[in-house]
Design a protein around this motif. Structure first.
Motif, PDB file in Angstrom:
ATOM      1  N   GLY A  52      -1.908  -3.385  -1.430  1.00  0.00           N
ATOM      2  CA  GLY A  52      -2.253  -2.359  -0.455  1.00  0.00           C
ATOM      3  C   GLY A  52      -1.071  -1.551   0.037  1.00  0.00           C
ATOM      4  N   SER A  85     -11.643  -1.729   0.967  1.00  0.00           N
ATOM      5  CA  SER A  85     -10.425  -1.762   0.149  1.00  0.00           C
ATOM      6  C   SER A  85      -9.766  -0.391   0.055  1.00  0.00           C
ATOM      7  CB  SER A  85     -10.753  -2.288  -1.247  1.00  0.00           C
ATOM      8  OG  SER A  85     -11.224  -3.621  -1.185  1.00  0.00           O
ATOM      9  N   LYS A  90      -5.537   0.036  -1.184  1.00  0.00           N
ATOM     10  CA  LYS A  90      -5.378  -0.644  -2.472  1.00  0.00           C
ATOM     11  C   LYS A  90      -5.275   0.368  -3.616  1.00  0.00           C
ATOM     12  CE  LYS A  90      -7.179  -5.235  -1.507  1.00  0.00           C
ATOM     13  NZ  LYS A  90      -6.085  -5.960  -2.159  1.00  0.00           N
TER      14      LYS A  90
END
Length: 410
Positions: A52, A85, A90
């Motif tokens: 990330g 996410s 990410k």
């Protein structure tokens, strides 16, 4: 590499000389075809392996290709297309495969094959809030399963410098990320060292004593039992106070205070007593804190008063090392009561060893805090550079080649 002085202000829509504007779908192929035979073993990347913060894959395993999923090769950029996410940043550059090898991953990854941008430049575009924000805003689907649609790549345009300038830009951003990776690695080493010191202290042979020989336990009072006073001399602790940044190891502050002298029926615990959650999901967070200020607690917290054989901070580490959840009765809602702690036998290292552990951990924690602060500063620097470099507000100067060596004078 250095940055040229900022040029005179120009209209926000104007581009630096040599730059063009193009939709994301024009500078990269979205989910390009990558041949991979069903049933063949191939490198596999799950969502957890996509970092990330940095342009890396944390791990690559091997699985049989089931016939579906994102397919990629070295030089492709992976972007999470599903919440949360995507919001968590990410994104990664694929660089861990063998030449010509094709891997696959989660269907919730979008694969971008760079066309008019380098892989590194495309990666930093996708890390930039001015690009990631519009992608997030265009998500579709049900709550909790929102995804970036294919059409979004045609709708979002970005400024694109020539390839040589892309390389200069990514060299600067890459240097920041290299420093960030080094700070992360050092912090991880310090955390590993910290855990090893605690484990060594409480697993080496030493005397064992029952909890009721080592400490006494106490409970709390409902918040309604006090009259809050922001200028009060006593803290009133709730579970959320244990997560306050100023209360990482010792309790220094709380959302509520009161005057102890006007509440004679409220038990006030002195500095040096331990506090931790006694019921519910908060037990799993494994937070044990030492009071640095007189405090009363609410009924969801338990207070442990250590006797002379225990150093408060060292015993807090011992409880966290064993894990609060290991003491809990999990019949429905997890709970820790007196009966769960008093009969337990605890390792009791010599008091000198406990003091030494506390002093060492205090120094380590200060260094860890410094490294985390350094990471935050580097992230802020990267964010600022992304805005400046990807818009052309600041431009890296071309590298001046070194002059050829002169022949020696005869």
């Amino acid at each position: 590499m250095h940055l040229t002085p900022q040029p005179p202000a120009r209209p926000a829509s104007a581009l630096p000389p040599g730059w063009t504007r193009a939709p994301l779908s024009d500078i990269a192929d979205v989910n390009p075809p990558r041949p991979l035979q069903r049933g063949s073993n191939a490198p596999f990347v799950d969502m957890a392996a996509v970092d990330g913060l940095l342009p890396r894959l944390r791990s690559v395993t091997e699985r049989a290709f089931p016939g579906s999923g994102a397919r990629f090769q070295n030089g492709d950029v992976l972007l999470a297309r599903i919440s949360p996410s995507l919001e968590n940043g990410k994104t990664a550059i694929v660089d861990a495969l063998s030449p010509g090898e094709v891997g696959f991953g989660s269907t919730e990854l979008t694969v971008l094959g760079p066309r008019r941008a380098t892989a590194a430049y495309l990666y930093y575009l996708l890390k930039w809030d001015a690009v990631r924000g519009p992608l997030i805003a265009r998500r579709v689907g049900t709550s909790g399963r929102l995804r970036v649609p294919t059409a979004a790549w045609d709708e979002i345009s970005v400024a694109l410098p020539p390839l040589a300038e892309q390389d200069r830009i990514t060299a600067i951003l890459g240097a920041v990320d290299a420093s960030l990776a080094a700070a992360q690695a050092l912090a991880a080493q310090l955390h590993t060292l910290r855990a090893a010191l605690v484990r060594d202290t409480f697993t080496r042979p030493c005397i064992q004593q029952r909890g009721d020989q080592l400490f006494s336990l106490g409970g709390g009072h409902p918040f309604s039992a006090i009259t809050p006073d922001p200028a009060g001399d006593t803290l009133f602790l709730k579970v959320d106070d244990l997560a306050h940044p100023d209360n990482r190891r010792s309790i220094h502050t709380a959302a509520a205070r009161f005057q102890a002298c006007t509440h004679p029926g409220i038990r006030v615990h002195p500095p040096g007593h331990l506090v931790f959650p006694k019921r519910g999901g908060a037990i799993a967070k494994n937070r044990v804190r030492v009071l640095a200020h007189p405090a009363a607690v609410d009924p969801n917290l338990m207070v442990l008063a250590p006797r002379r054989a225990l150093h408060p901070h060292a015993f807090a580490e011992a409880l966290q090392f064993r894990g609060l959840a290991t003491f809990a009765d999990d019949a429905g809602i997890p709970q820790i009561n007196f009966k769960h702690l008093y009969p337990v036998r605890f390792a009791v290292p010599p008091l000198e060893a406990q003091r030494a552990l506390h002093e060492t951990l205090t120094a380590l924690d200060a260094r860890i805090h410094t490294e985390h602060a350094r990471q935050e500063a580097l992230l802020a620097l990267r964010s600022s550079l992304l805005s400046d470099l990807l818009t052309g507000r600041r431009r890296p100067a071309p590298t001046v080649p070194e002059p050829p060596p002169q022949p020696p004078m005869s």
